[in-house]
Motif scaffolding. Structure first.
Motif, PDB file in Angstrom:
ATOM      1  N   UNK A  90       0.859  -1.186   0.000  1.00  0.00           N
ATOM      2  CA  UNK A  90       0.000   0.000   0.000  1.00  0.00           C
ATOM      3  C   UNK A  90       0.897   1.238   0.000  1.00  0.00           C
ATOM      4  N   UNK A  91       0.881   1.976  -1.092  1.00  0.00           N
ATOM      5  CA  UNK A  91       1.746   3.163  -1.184  1.00  0.00           C
ATOM      6  C   UNK A  91       1.291   4.257  -0.232  1.00  0.00           C
ATOM      7  N   UNK A  92      -0.016   4.289   0.090  1.00  0.00           N
ATOM      8  CA  UNK A  92      -0.527   5.144   1.151  1.00  0.00           C
ATOM      9  C   UNK A  92      -0.608   6.617   0.810  1.00  0.00           C
ATOM     10  N   UNK A  93      -0.969   7.398   1.845  1.00  0.00           N
ATOM     11  CA  UNK A  93      -1.067   8.848   1.728  1.00  0.00           C
ATOM     12  C   UNK A  93       0.228   9.543   2.116  1.00  0.00           C
ATOM     13  N   UNK A  94       0.977   8.896   3.009  1.00  0.00           N
ATOM     14  CA  UNK A  94       2.131   9.564   3.612  1.00  0.00           C
ATOM     15  C   UNK A  94       3.443   9.065   3.034  1.00  0.00           C
ATOM     16  N   UNK A  95       4.421   9.913   3.041  1.00  0.00           N
ATOM     17  CA  UNK A  95       5.804   9.480   2.876  1.00  0.00           C
ATOM     18  C   UNK A  95       6.408   9.431   4.280  1.00  0.00           C
ATOM     19  N   UNK A  96       7.647   9.083   4.401  1.00  0.00           N
ATOM     20  CA  UNK A  96       8.271   9.006   5.727  1.00  0.00           C
ATOM     21  C   UNK A  96       8.903  10.333   6.149  1.00  0.00           C
ATOM     22  N   UNK A  97       8.658  11.392   5.372  1.00  0.00           N
ATOM     23  CA  UNK A  97       9.281  12.673   5.669  1.00  0.00           C
ATOM     24  C   UNK A  97       8.579  13.382   6.815  1.00  0.00           C
ATOM     25  N   UNK A  98       9.282  14.338   7.411  1.00  0.00           N
ATOM     26  CA  UNK A  98       8.753  15.093   8.545  1.00  0.00           C
ATOM     27  C   UNK A  98       7.562  15.963   8.156  1.00  0.00           C
ATOM     28  N   UNK A  99       7.493  16.361   6.879  1.00  0.00           N
ATOM     29  CA  UNK A  99       6.417  17.254   6.441  1.00  0.00           C
ATOM     30  C   UNK A  99       5.041  16.602   6.541  1.00  0.00           C
ATOM     31  N   UNK A 100       4.998  15.284   6.600  1.00  0.00           N
ATOM     32  CA  UNK A 100       3.721  14.572   6.663  1.00  0.00           C
ATOM     33  C   UNK A 100       3.244  14.362   8.095  1.00  0.00           C
ATOM     34  N   UNK A 101       4.053  14.729   9.083  1.00  0.00           N
ATOM     35  CA  UNK A 101       3.675  14.494  10.475  1.00  0.00           C
ATOM     36  C   UNK A 101       2.412  15.253  10.867  1.00  0.00           C
ATOM     37  N   UNK A 102       2.246  16.473  10.366  1.00  0.00           N
ATOM     38  CA  UNK A 102       1.062  17.257  10.699  1.00  0.00           C
ATOM     39  C   UNK A 102      -0.192  16.593  10.146  1.00  0.00           C
ATOM     40  N   UNK A 103      -0.122  16.182   8.872  1.00  0.00           N
ATOM     41  CA  UNK A 103      -1.260  15.521   8.247  1.00  0.00           C
ATOM     42  C   UNK A 103      -1.548  14.190   8.925  1.00  0.00           C
ATOM     43  N   UNK A 104      -0.497  13.466   9.295  1.00  0.00           N
ATOM     44  CA  UNK A 104      -0.653  12.197  10.002  1.00  0.00           C
ATOM     45  C   UNK A 104      -1.345  12.413  11.355  1.00  0.00           C
ATOM     46  N   UNK A 105      -0.936  13.441  12.084  1.00  0.00           N
ATOM     47  CA  UNK A 105      -1.549  13.757  13.379  1.00  0.00           C
ATOM     48  C   UNK A 105      -3.016  14.112  13.210  1.00  0.00           C
ATOM     49  N   UNK A 106      -3.319  14.836  12.143  1.00  0.00           N
ATOM     50  CA  UNK A 106      -4.703  15.211  11.847  1.00  0.00           C
ATOM     51  C   UNK A 106      -5.560  13.963  11.619  1.00  0.00           C
TER      52      UNK A 106
END
Length: 318
Positions: free
Chosen positions: A14-30
């Protein structure tokens, strides 16, 4: 190389919505906050309907099923997304993918039918109030809820079995954040044109027909309300219909746009963005729009909080 290795196994990626970068942490938290909120809201709604006798009506019976579907639907997808993001392992087994397809199709199809049943309930209550006890008795509400589950389950079994029997000759990397049928058809090395026509027919049954019934119900409700002399009743009914239609459009709109457009116009980014609405956002909005804006529900919630508070005080004093 990770993708190549998994090509020869039964696992999908599953390629998913997120990459492993720090920029996705906000969206992940949301996403995590939305998931926690949706599960909490819907669980409270089910508990209130079960405990409060004044909520033992056909409308709230259907709402309890909607809340249960929403809990299962978002729990079927988001925990896997969270696990994949935290672990960095995006693999999902063949059986796990099949289960996710089955549950997703069952719950999304069942919710489409259930929302239509709920709109019919409101239509009868407002447009034919004297006949409501006859047209919407316990037997009818049970038949509506049970029929939504049964029809959606049968449809889901057919699509799940067909999808899992497709040969996947190349990459098993699914460009989505869950095992979605349309995303998996891209990976198949056989012509799926005939099956896609079947998907289109299912979309008409589960999307266009219920959406048309809901729209017609709310038009009739508004026409009935406009004939009332009470401006307060008019404002209340218009507000209710307006918010209900927003949720309905948020749920059906992305579905219709995703499953009823020609395959050539699909892009993975668009499909993933649209899927966020009916898999993640709508389950968190449904309790607020359909329930927590209602005086009976708010009163039941206050009573439950008071009873729990008094119970704790009595235990302390004892």
């Amino acid at each position: 190389m990770g993708h190549v290795n998994h090509t020869f196994s039964n696992d999908f990626i599953l390629l998913g919505l997120f990459s492993s970068s720090q920029t996705c942490l906000i969206f992940f938290s949301f996403i995590v906050i939305i998931f926690s909120t949706a599960v909490t809201e819907n669980a409270i709604m089910i508990l209130l309907i079960h405990r409060e006798s004044r909520l033992h009506t056909p409308m709230y019976f259907l709402l309890s099923h909607l809340s249960f579907m929403d809990i299962l639907h978002i729990s079927n997808i988001v925990p896997k997304m969270i696990t994949d993001f935290l672990s960095g392992n995006r693999a999902i087994s063949f059986a796990g993918c099949g289960f996710q397809i089955f549950l997703s199709l069952t719950l999304s199809g069942g919710e489409c039918l259930l929302l239509a049943a709920m709109s019919y309930d409101r239509y009868v209550a407002i447009c034919h109030p004297l006949r409501y006890p006859i047209l919407m008795d316990d037997y009818v509400s049970i038949l509506m809820a049970g029929g939504s589950w049964l029809i959606a389950t049968v449809n889901s079994i057919v699509h799940t079995v067909y999808t899992l029997h497709l040969p996947f000759c190349g990459s098993r990397a699914i460009d989505h954040f869950f095992c979605d049928v349309s995303a998996m058809l891209v990976l198949s090395c056989v012509d799926t044109t005939h099956y896609e026509r079947g998907v289109y027919v299912s979309s008409i049954i589960f999307l266009l027909v219920p959406f048309s019934l809901i729209f017609a119900s709310y038009v009739q409700i508004l026409l009935t309300v406009l004939q009332m002399k009470s401006s307060e009743a008019w404002k209340k009914s218009f507000s209710t219909c307006f918010f209900h239609m927003i949720v309905v459009i948020m749920y059906y709109g992305p579905f219709i746009f995703t499953y009823m457009r020609p395959k050539m116009y699909h892009t993975p980014g668009q499909d993933k963005f649209l899927a966020i609405f009916y898999t993640i956002l709508t389950p968190s909005f449904n309790p607020i729009i359909y329930s927590f804006r209602n005086k009976d529900v708010l009163e039941a919630l206050k009573n439950m909080i008071k009873s729990n508070f008094l119970h704790k005080n009595n235990r302390k004093s004892a």
